[in-house]
Scaffold this motif. Structure first.
Motif, PDB file in Angstrom:
ATOM      1  N   VAL A  15       0.875  -1.175   0.000  1.00 57.69           N
ATOM      2  CA  VAL A  15       0.000   0.000   0.000  1.00 57.69           C
ATOM      3  C   VAL A  15       0.913   1.226   0.000  1.00 57.69           C
ATOM      4  O   VAL A  15       1.564   1.507   1.010  1.00 57.69           O
ATOM      5  CB  VAL A  15      -0.934   0.026   1.227  1.00 57.69           C
ATOM      6  CG1 VAL A  15      -1.842   1.243   1.183  1.00 57.69           C
ATOM      7  CG2 VAL A  15      -1.742  -1.256   1.302  1.00 57.69           C
ATOM      8  N   PRO A  16       0.991   1.944  -1.128  1.00 54.92           N
ATOM      9  CA  PRO A  16       1.875   3.111  -1.161  1.00 54.92           C
ATOM     10  C   PRO A  16       1.411   4.183  -0.187  1.00 54.92           C
ATOM     11  O   PRO A  16       0.204   4.323   0.055  1.00 54.92           O
ATOM     12  CB  PRO A  16       1.785   3.595  -2.611  1.00 54.92           C
ATOM     13  CG  PRO A  16       0.510   3.035  -3.127  1.00 54.92           C
ATOM     14  CD  PRO A  16       0.257   1.763  -2.365  1.00 54.92           C
ATOM     15  N   PRO A  17       2.351   4.914   0.398  1.00 53.54           N
ATOM     16  CA  PRO A  17       1.940   5.972   1.333  1.00 53.54           C
ATOM     17  C   PRO A  17       1.162   7.055   0.601  1.00 53.54           C
ATOM     18  O   PRO A  17       1.427   7.322  -0.573  1.00 53.54           O
ATOM     19  CB  PRO A  17       3.275   6.514   1.876  1.00 53.54           C
ATOM     20  CG  PRO A  17       4.291   6.112   0.867  1.00 53.54           C
ATOM     21  CD  PRO A  17       3.805   4.845   0.238  1.00 53.54           C
ATOM     22  N   ARG A  20       1.142  13.822  -0.241  1.00 54.61           N
ATOM     23  CA  ARG A  20       0.639  15.050   0.395  1.00 54.61           C
ATOM     24  C   ARG A  20      -0.179  15.900  -0.568  1.00 54.61           C
ATOM     25  O   ARG A  20      -1.167  16.493  -0.191  1.00 54.61           O
ATOM     26  CB  ARG A  20       1.815  15.879   0.935  1.00 54.61           C
ATOM     27  CG  ARG A  20       2.488  15.252   2.123  1.00 54.61           C
ATOM     28  CD  ARG A  20       3.606  16.124   2.612  1.00 54.61           C
ATOM     29  NE  ARG A  20       4.271  15.505   3.749  1.00 54.61           N
ATOM     30  CZ  ARG A  20       5.324  16.008   4.354  1.00 54.61           C
ATOM     31  NH1 ARG A  20       5.863  17.143   3.939  1.00 54.61           N
ATOM     32  NH2 ARG A  20       5.866  15.393   5.379  1.00 54.61           N
ATOM     33  N   ASP A  21       0.273  15.960  -1.786  1.00 50.68           N
ATOM     34  CA  ASP A  21      -0.428  16.773  -2.787  1.00 50.68           C
ATOM     35  C   ASP A  21      -1.089  15.834  -3.780  1.00 50.68           C
ATOM     36  O   ASP A  21      -0.437  15.275  -4.646  1.00 50.68           O
ATOM     37  CB  ASP A  21       0.559  17.701  -3.499  1.00 50.68           C
ATOM     38  CG  ASP A  21      -0.153  18.700  -4.402  1.00 50.68           C
ATOM     39  OD1 ASP A  21      -1.372  18.543  -4.608  1.00 50.68           O
ATOM     40  OD2 ASP A  21       0.514  19.625  -4.891  1.00 50.68           O
ATOM     41  N   SER A  22      -2.374  15.643  -3.625  1.00 49.05           N
ATOM     42  CA  SER A  22      -3.087  14.678  -4.464  1.00 49.05           C
ATOM     43  C   SER A  22      -3.068  15.083  -5.931  1.00 49.05           C
ATOM     44  O   SER A  22      -3.263  14.261  -6.815  1.00 49.05           O
ATOM     45  CB  SER A  22      -4.530  14.517  -3.989  1.00 49.05           C
ATOM     46  OG  SER A  22      -5.174  15.765  -3.996  1.00 49.05           O
ATOM     47  N   ASP A  27      -4.438   8.531  -9.529  1.00 48.94           N
ATOM     48  CA  ASP A  27      -4.954   7.368  -8.812  1.00 48.94           C
ATOM     49  C   ASP A  27      -4.153   6.105  -9.116  1.00 48.94           C
ATOM     50  O   ASP A  27      -3.965   5.249  -8.263  1.00 48.94           O
ATOM     51  CB  ASP A  27      -6.425   7.127  -9.171  1.00 48.94           C
ATOM     52  CG  ASP A  27      -7.341   7.986  -8.316  1.00 48.94           C
ATOM     53  OD1 ASP A  27      -6.828   8.676  -7.414  1.00 48.94           O
ATOM     54  OD2 ASP A  27      -8.553   7.947  -8.561  1.00 48.94           O
ATOM     55  N   GLU A  28      -3.656   6.000 -10.380  1.00 53.62           N
ATOM     56  CA  GLU A  28      -2.930   4.779 -10.750  1.00 53.62           C
ATOM     57  C   GLU A  28      -1.643   4.617  -9.950  1.00 53.62           C
ATOM     58  O   GLU A  28      -1.129   3.513  -9.807  1.00 53.62           O
ATOM     59  CB  GLU A  28      -2.624   4.770 -12.250  1.00 53.62           C
ATOM     60  CG  GLU A  28      -1.624   5.823 -12.711  1.00 53.62           C
ATOM     61  CD  GLU A  28      -2.239   7.206 -12.927  1.00 53.62           C
ATOM     62  OE1 GLU A  28      -1.488   8.115 -13.279  1.00 53.62           O
ATOM     63  OE2 GLU A  28      -3.453   7.347 -12.737  1.00 53.62           O
ATOM     64  N   GLU A  29      -1.109   5.704  -9.393  1.00 52.18           N
ATOM     65  CA  GLU A  29       0.107   5.617  -8.593  1.00 52.18           C
ATOM     66  C   GLU A  29      -0.190   5.259  -7.139  1.00 52.18           C
ATOM     67  O   GLU A  29       0.730   4.985  -6.368  1.00 52.18           O
ATOM     68  CB  GLU A  29       0.869   6.932  -8.646  1.00 52.18           C
ATOM     69  CG  GLU A  29       1.377   7.297 -10.024  1.00 52.18           C
ATOM     70  CD  GLU A  29       2.115   8.621  -9.987  1.00 52.18           C
ATOM     71  OE1 GLU A  29       3.106   8.711  -9.263  1.00 52.18           O
ATOM     72  OE2 GLU A  29       1.673   9.563 -10.658  1.00 52.18           O
ATOM     73  N   CYS A  30      -1.439   5.297  -6.743  1.00 48.90           N
ATOM     74  CA  CYS A  30      -1.811   5.029  -5.347  1.00 48.90           C
ATOM     75  C   CYS A  30      -2.453   3.664  -5.167  1.00 48.90           C
ATOM     76  O   CYS A  30      -2.877   3.321  -4.078  1.00 48.90           O
ATOM     77  CB  CYS A  30      -2.782   6.106  -4.863  1.00 48.90           C
ATOM     78  SG  CYS A  30      -2.094   7.757  -4.913  1.00 48.90           S
ATOM     79  N   VAL A  31      -2.563   2.898  -6.246  1.00 44.83           N
ATOM     80  CA  VAL A  31      -3.260   1.622  -6.188  1.00 44.83           C
ATOM     81  C   VAL A  31      -2.454   0.608  -5.372  1.00 44.83           C
ATOM     82  O   VAL A  31      -1.230   0.515  -5.509  1.00 44.83           O
ATOM     83  CB  VAL A  31      -3.516   1.087  -7.615  1.00 44.83           C
ATOM     84  CG1 VAL A  31      -4.088  -0.320  -7.574  1.00 44.83           C
ATOM     85  CG2 VAL A  31      -4.449   2.016  -8.359  1.00 44.83           C
ATOM     86  N   GLY A  81      -9.628   0.152  -2.103  1.00 45.46           N
ATOM     87  CA  GLY A  81      -8.584  -0.831  -2.356  1.00 45.46           C
ATOM     88  C   GLY A  81      -7.436  -0.741  -1.364  1.00 45.46           C
ATOM     89  O   GLY A  81      -6.918  -1.760  -0.901  1.00 45.46           O
ATOM     90  N   ARG A  82      -7.046   0.484  -1.032  1.00 49.07           N
ATOM     91  CA  ARG A  82      -5.939   0.667  -0.090  1.00 49.07           C
ATOM     92  C   ARG A  82      -6.296   0.108   1.290  1.00 49.07           C
ATOM     93  O   ARG A  82      -5.508  -0.600   1.910  1.00 49.07           O
ATOM     94  CB  ARG A  82      -5.574   2.156   0.019  1.00 49.07           C
ATOM     95  CG  ARG A  82      -4.886   2.713  -1.202  1.00 49.07           C
ATOM     96  CD  ARG A  82      -4.857   4.239  -1.179  1.00 49.07           C
ATOM     97  NE  ARG A  82      -4.158   4.739  -0.016  1.00 49.07           N
ATOM     98  CZ  ARG A  82      -2.835   4.885   0.067  1.00 49.07           C
ATOM     99  NH1 ARG A  82      -2.080   4.571  -0.953  1.00 49.07           N
ATOM    100  NH2 ARG A  82      -2.270   5.346   1.161  1.00 49.07           N
TER     101      ARG A  82
END
Length: 200
Positions: A15-17, A20-22, A27-31, A81-82
């Protein structure tokens, strides 16, 4: 040939951290990503638990997704998902590690491999199995049978529970053997002392 050593990864989910700046991260980098089946616990087919454990992985992941949907219904699918991946990892990792440990000690020499050491290990394993079976029959509240027997017969128990029972039984067997050996040594010393006194 030889089977590889049973193994499990350090983590069953990534689960990527949160960034800070969305706006700087899509979204594909936070999956999140999870491991199931052989990727989560790799071992030879000794205990016959490959498919069973993979199906359990899927059930735990499904439960984690359902729980996450209920909590994060108003937020993005990425957050669902996270959270699901984190919940899956916390619930499944202990069982995955326990299963790998059970395979490593439960029936590690099922397949005849050449060599004298292999022959000795097989005999040692058989002795361990018979000792646990006899102790379980005599004192079932204190001693459990061999772990592969527990895996086959106690299907409602988690791998973690079975592994803890196997470890407790091992420690109790060690204590029992040390006690018996200590008593035998004391008995021999007393006999030798009495024989020495009688000779004088």
């Amino acid at each position: 040939g030889r089977f590889p050593t049973p193994q499990a990864p350090n983590r069953l989910a990534y689960v990527p951290p949160p960034h800070r700046d969305s706006n700087k991260r899509g979204d594909e980098e936070c999956v999140a990503a999870v491991l199931t089946g052989d990727a989560a616990h790799c071992f030879p087919p000794d205990l016959g638990q490959g498919v069973n454990s993979a199906l359990e992985d899927v059930l735990v992941l499904d439960e984690a997704l359902e729980h996450s949907r209920d909590l994060y219904r108003a937020t993005s699918p990425v957050e669902i998902g996270r959270y699901a991946a984190t919940r899956y990892r916390r619930k499944r990792e202990p069982d995955a590690r326990a299963l790998v440990n059970l395979v490593a000690v439960g029936y590690p020499w099922q397949y005849s491999q050449p060599g004298r050491i292999q022959s000795f290990r097989t005999k040692l394993w058989a002795l361990n199995y018979l000792l646990r079976a006899a102790l379980h029959r005599a004192l079932p509240a204190w001693f459990w049978p061999a772990c592969f027997v527990m895996v086959q017969n106690y299907t409602d128990e988690s791998y973690g529970t079975i592994w803890r029972r196997a470890q407790r039984t091992t420690w109790r067997i060690v204590v029992l053997l040390v006690t018996v050996l200590g008593a035998a040594i004391v008995s021999v010393m007393r006999s030798a002392s009495m024989f020495g006194s009688a000779a004088v």
